[in-house]
Design an enzyme around this catalytic site. Structure first.
Site: not given
Ligand code: ADP
Length: 633
Positions: A185, A430, A443, A446, A467, A569-570, A608, A611, A613
């Site tokens: 995020t 991406h 993005e 663009r 994308r 990317h996603h 995806r 905007g 996500a």
């Molecule tokens: P979303 O966009 O779905 O919120 P993010 O990638 O922004 O996902 O955040 C996911 C978070 O979960 C990250 O901060 C990552 O470090 C954390 N994470 C991943 N695996 C674990 C886990 N096993 N236990 C706790 N946190 C985790």
């Protein structure tokens, strides 16, 4: 591009191998332990084992009474799956055994590495199964706590869920694997798609071509969406007959998302996303995070992406803006956060209902949380090279834009208790990842008027296409990369671009010809490309590639270019959920278990939109938090 990225990946491999060896030397030099069962024949032994895409080879040095060192001599497992290559040798030396857990998120590489060490031990006449693992001495005390709601992962989805559950009056524990909050995020530079907002109405509607193009595409390519298309068409006709405010609708947002996702999306989830997008904006405003600037973005028919602005009115990156606001809300409201704990097991009762979670601290201690509701928000699995390549072997060697720790842990934990997975092979690349650093270039550039040119200085595609389409077009250019071109007018209006310039991601020129020289492309060709493009902007028509959003001409020196290529990317796939964010198994919803954000699948289908996500994590994070709280009675 493949070759280029493989070079980067290999450099990463060497760096990681080196750091692995250094870590190992540290452990070895401070290691006085010896395994009671040993009695080795001193010497250097080698072993190999098959990993997912390639072999892992190791060299094991034994003294008469200890495993002195383990060195990975060959592993082509690229990217962050290397967590195993980097960390496991030291752990094996520390434990004096291969009977230890692998590295979370890199299980295939971990298993291969252990098998390679076992082979080396066997060649020394040692039976590896007899080596009992020594406990780490640095282990802190194990902890067991109880709460109403436990949320796993402090990204946007997890923090939205935790804030909502806390606001519903529940005790909330949030577990985060990394030392800080944010996940992917925090890397998000774009914004949040929302339809029918007050901020949209501040804009003059000029996006007729965008709406008409979407309606035509839907009619031609998605006859199964005929009802939705007809609804949008009548809304649009009604607006044209009496244009007040800005034109958008929940249904047009749905149609964009479905067309963008090639209609592989789960319609119920898309509807929920779009219907709740406007209230997501209101909610963010209420917790101190107004997103007031609305812009065009790839795949959206109209201006729909909502972005934050700074005091000077310049747009700023949405992720680094939102995350500190989420964190201060957690602190103010009293959510208990455990950083450096990776959830690794969902606890269930005899009926299969989830009753809590176990997590492993980076200090080796365990945290057990008994809870009425568990929300999984651990993000996607782009950093789990093993898992990515399992579903997409064609992405071997690609760079990855994600934050560390985005390893698919939530997917593996829930799968272990029977959760269904959906669309796991739908992994987005991406189109604009900076070739040298893997930094993601938004993005929004663009959407705001930048163009893409190839290594010959020529445009080659509709830059604001989806994308996957733009990525595929780039891959097919000579060298598999492209240059993103902006002018000073754009740079002055955007702190994001200013940041790219400051970080050295751009090349620049006081004239178009100078820019061309910096890009090593032909000056006359680039000048003619820009002149032609500026003509299209004036005419609001792109007869070559059918782009429908134009913004301003690129005519103000100095000019800037960023070299870009596609990167993983996603992950659109993940845990199967319903619109209430309940995690589904073959037998229906798993009791007390919710999931939101990138860990889930189905919202985005095959692609995806930019905007979506941030919209996903806020909309579904809030629903998960609200429902998890209501379930905790
Ligand atoms: P979303 O966009 O779905 O919120 P993010 O990638 O922004 O996902 O955040 C996911 C978070 O979960 C990250 O901060 C990552 O470090 C954390 N994470 C991943 N695996 C674990 C886990 N096993 N236990 C706790 N946190 C985790």
């Amino acid at each position: 591009m493949l070759i280029y990225n493989q070079v980067i990946a290999r450099e990463k491999v060497m760096k990681k191998l080196l750091s692995g060896v250094l870590a190992l030397m540290l452990v070895v030099s401070g290691c006085a332990s010896k395994n009671e069962t040993s009695g080795f024949k001193a010497g250097t032994y080698t072993g190999s084992a098959k990993a997912f895409t390639d072999e892992v080879s190791v060299e094991v040095v034994l003294t008469a009474d200890a495993i002195e060192s383990v060195t990975v001599t060959a592993s082509k497992e690229e990217g962050p799956g290397l967590g195993a290559v980097e960390n496991l040798p030291a752990k094996i030396v520390e434990a004096q055994s291969t009977n230890i857990d692998g590295i979370s998120g890199a299980t295939i590489t971990s298993d291969a590495l252990k098998a390679a060490v076992n082979a080396a031990l066997e060649s020394a006449g040692v039976d590896p199964t007899t080596l009992v693992a020594k406990e780490s001495t640095a282990k802190a005390e194990d902890k067991e706590i109880e709460t109403d709601v436990v949320v796993l992962g402090a990204g946007g989805a997890g923090m939205s869920a935790a804030i909502e559950a806390k606001d519903a009056g529940k005790n909330v524990v949030l577990i985060e694997k990394q030392a800080t909050a944010g996940g992917n995020t925090i890397l998000s530079t774009g914004g949040l798609n929302a339809a029918k907002t007050k901020a949209q109405d501040e804009n003059t509607f000029e996006e007729n071509a965008g709406v008409e193009k979407t309606l035509a595409t839907a009619q031609e390519s998605y006859p199964e969406l005929a009802d939705l298309t007809a609804t949008v068409k009548s809304q649009y006709d009604e607006y044209l007959a009496n244009p007040t405010g800005y034109f958008d609708s929940v249904e047009l947002y749905e149609l964009d998302t479905l067309v963008g996702g090639k209609n592989l999306n789960n319609h119920e989830l898309v509807k929920t996303l779009c219907e709740n997008s406007e209230s997501a904006i209101e909610w963010l405003d209420s917790i101190g995070a107004p997103l007031t600037s609305v812009g065009s973005f790839g795949g959206a028919s109209v201006k729909r992406i909502h972005r934050p602005v700074n005091e000077e009115g310049k747009t700023v990156s949405v992720g680094s803006y939102l995350v500190p606001i989420f964190v201060s809300n957690l602190e103010e409201k009293g959510v208990e956060v455990y950083y450096n704990f990776a959830a690794n097991e969902l606890l269930t009762d005899d009926n299969g209902a989830v009753v809590g979670v176990k997590a492993l601290g980076s200090d080796g201690s365990t945290l057990t949380v008994k809870a009425d509701s568990v929300v999984i928000a651990t993000g996607g699995f782009s950093q789990n090279t093993d898992l990515v390549l399992q579903y997409r072997p064609d992405y071997k060697g690609f760079v990855c834009t994600n934050a560390p720790g985005i390893d698919g842990d939530g997917i593996e934990m829930a799968k272990a208790i029977g959760a269904d997975l959906v669309d796991m092979d739908q992994i987005q690349i991406h189109p604009t990842v900076h070739s040298d650093t893997s930094a993601l270039i938004t993005e929004g550039l663009r959407g705001d008027g930048a163009i893409l040119v190839n290594s010959e200085g020529k445009r080659f595609f509709d830059e604001v296409g989806t994308r996957d389409a733009v990525s595929a077009a780039e891959v097919s250019q000579p060298g598999g990369f492209a240059w993103l071109i902006v002018d000073d007018k754009m740079a002055q209006a955007s702190n994001v671009i200013a940041g790219y310039i400051k970080r050295g991601l751009t090349v620049t020129g006081a004239t178009v010809e100078e820019l061309a020289a910096a890009m090593e492309v032909d000056g006359a060709t680039l000048a003619s490309t820009l002149e032609t493009w500026n003509g299209y902007v004036a005419a609001k028509e792109d007869p070559e590639f059918g782009r429908t959003s134009f913004a301003e001409p690129l005519d103000t020196a100095p000019y800037y270019a960023i070299k870009v290529a596609p990167g993983v990317h996603h992950t659109m796939g993940g845990l199967k959920i319903n619109a209430e964010t309940e995690v589904l198994s073959a037998d229906g919803a798993i009791d007390n278990l919710y999931a939101a954000g990138e860990v889930t699948g189905g919202v985005h289908g095959a692609n995806r939109l930019g905007g979506n996500a941030v919209a996903d994590i806020v909309v579904f994070g809030r629903i998960a938090g609200t429902n998890a709280a209501a379930n905790a009675q």
